[in-house]
Design a protein around this motif. Structure first.
Motif, PDB file in Angstrom:
ATOM      1  N   ARG A  27       0.840  -1.193   0.000  1.00  0.00           N
ATOM      2  CA  ARG A  27       0.000   0.000   0.000  1.00  0.00           C
ATOM      3  C   ARG A  27       0.874   1.241   0.000  1.00  0.00           C
ATOM      4  O   ARG A  27       2.065   1.182   0.288  1.00  0.00           O
ATOM      5  CB  ARG A  27      -0.915  -0.003   1.207  1.00  0.00           C
ATOM      6  N   SER A  28       0.255   2.361  -0.292  1.00  0.00           N
ATOM      7  CA  SER A  28       0.981   3.627  -0.285  1.00  0.00           C
ATOM      8  C   SER A  28       1.256   4.040   1.164  1.00  0.00           C
ATOM      9  O   SER A  28       0.555   3.600   2.090  1.00  0.00           O
ATOM     10  CB  SER A  28       0.151   4.712  -0.976  1.00  0.00           C
ATOM     11  N   PRO A  29       2.250   4.894   1.369  1.00  0.00           N
ATOM     12  CA  PRO A  29       2.513   5.393   2.725  1.00  0.00           C
ATOM     13  C   PRO A  29       1.271   6.047   3.353  1.00  0.00           C
ATOM     14  O   PRO A  29       1.028   5.894   4.546  1.00  0.00           O
ATOM     15  CB  PRO A  29       3.634   6.420   2.524  1.00  0.00           C
ATOM     16  N   GLU A  30       0.467   6.737   2.558  1.00  0.00           N
ATOM     17  CA  GLU A  30      -0.744   7.379   3.086  1.00  0.00           C
ATOM     18  C   GLU A  30      -1.758   6.336   3.565  1.00  0.00           C
ATOM     19  O   GLU A  30      -2.420   6.533   4.575  1.00  0.00           O
ATOM     20  CB  GLU A  30      -1.383   8.294   2.033  1.00  0.00           C
ATOM     21  N   GLU A  31      -1.875   5.230   2.803  1.00  0.00           N
ATOM     22  CA  GLU A  31      -2.801   4.171   3.223  1.00  0.00           C
ATOM     23  C   GLU A  31      -2.335   3.541   4.528  1.00  0.00           C
ATOM     24  O   GLU A  31      -3.144   3.279   5.426  1.00  0.00           O
ATOM     25  CB  GLU A  31      -2.930   3.106   2.127  1.00  0.00           C
TER      26      GLU A  31
END
Length: 181
Positions: A27-31
């Protein structure tokens, strides 16, 4: 034990589910940040449950030393309302206070604050959207009287005698979380 298990099961189930979903794929760092933030909220809920259980145990064992001091009830009510306004705003609930008398009592400020927050939390929880809550402080002979009223579902007359029994739930609210008043 059944009530306590239920209280802990919900935040633990949420935590486990969030972690399982996060680990299924990259997943992305934001997720990941979103999952971690939500997980911290659930951990805070678990901590509050444990703190409340420890407090209940201390009171039962009469192992609580109260920090008695002069407490301005009007000021404390104002602080408690300020603390709970964020939750109330989420449901468009207004909270007002009517201070009829300036009353200073000798009490444990933290325990009185806990009481007020518990009452306001219940009022918010059981008041529908766009409802209202009022807190009234008045002198009643040689004592203080704090009334919390709301436009919520209310408590049936035959349940009133039991609302201060630990873990007691009025039928309409048994699925709600908490330790009761």
């Amino acid at each position: 034990i059944q009530d306590i298990s239920h209280e802990l099961r919900t935040p633990l189930t949420i935590l486990k589910g969030e972690f399982e979903v996060a680990m299924k794929k990259l997943r992305s760092p934001e997720e990941y940040k979103t999952v971690l933030k939500s997980s911290l909220e659930e951990i805070d809920k678990i901590n509050r449950i444990v703190e409340n259980l420890l407090l209940l145990t201390r009171f039962e064992n009469k192992d609580v030393s109260l920090d008695m001091q002069k407490v301005d009830l009007a000021g404390l009510i104002g602080q408690a309302i300020g603390d709970m306004e964020i939750l109330a705003r989420q449901k468009n609930i207004t909270i007002g206070a009517e201070i009829k008398d300036k009353i200073i009592i000798e009490a444990d400020e933290n325990q009185i604050r806990r009481l007020l927050l518990n009452l306001l939390d219940n009022a918010i929880k059981y008041t529908p959207e766009k409802g209202s809550i009022s807190v009234v402080l008045a002198r009643a002979r040689d004592s203080a009287r704090i009334e919390v009223a709301d436009t919520g579902i209310g408590i049936a007359q035959n349940d009133i005698d039991q609302i201060f029994d630990r873990f007691y739930r009025v039928d309409k609210s048994r699925s709600a979380r908490g330790f009761g008043l």
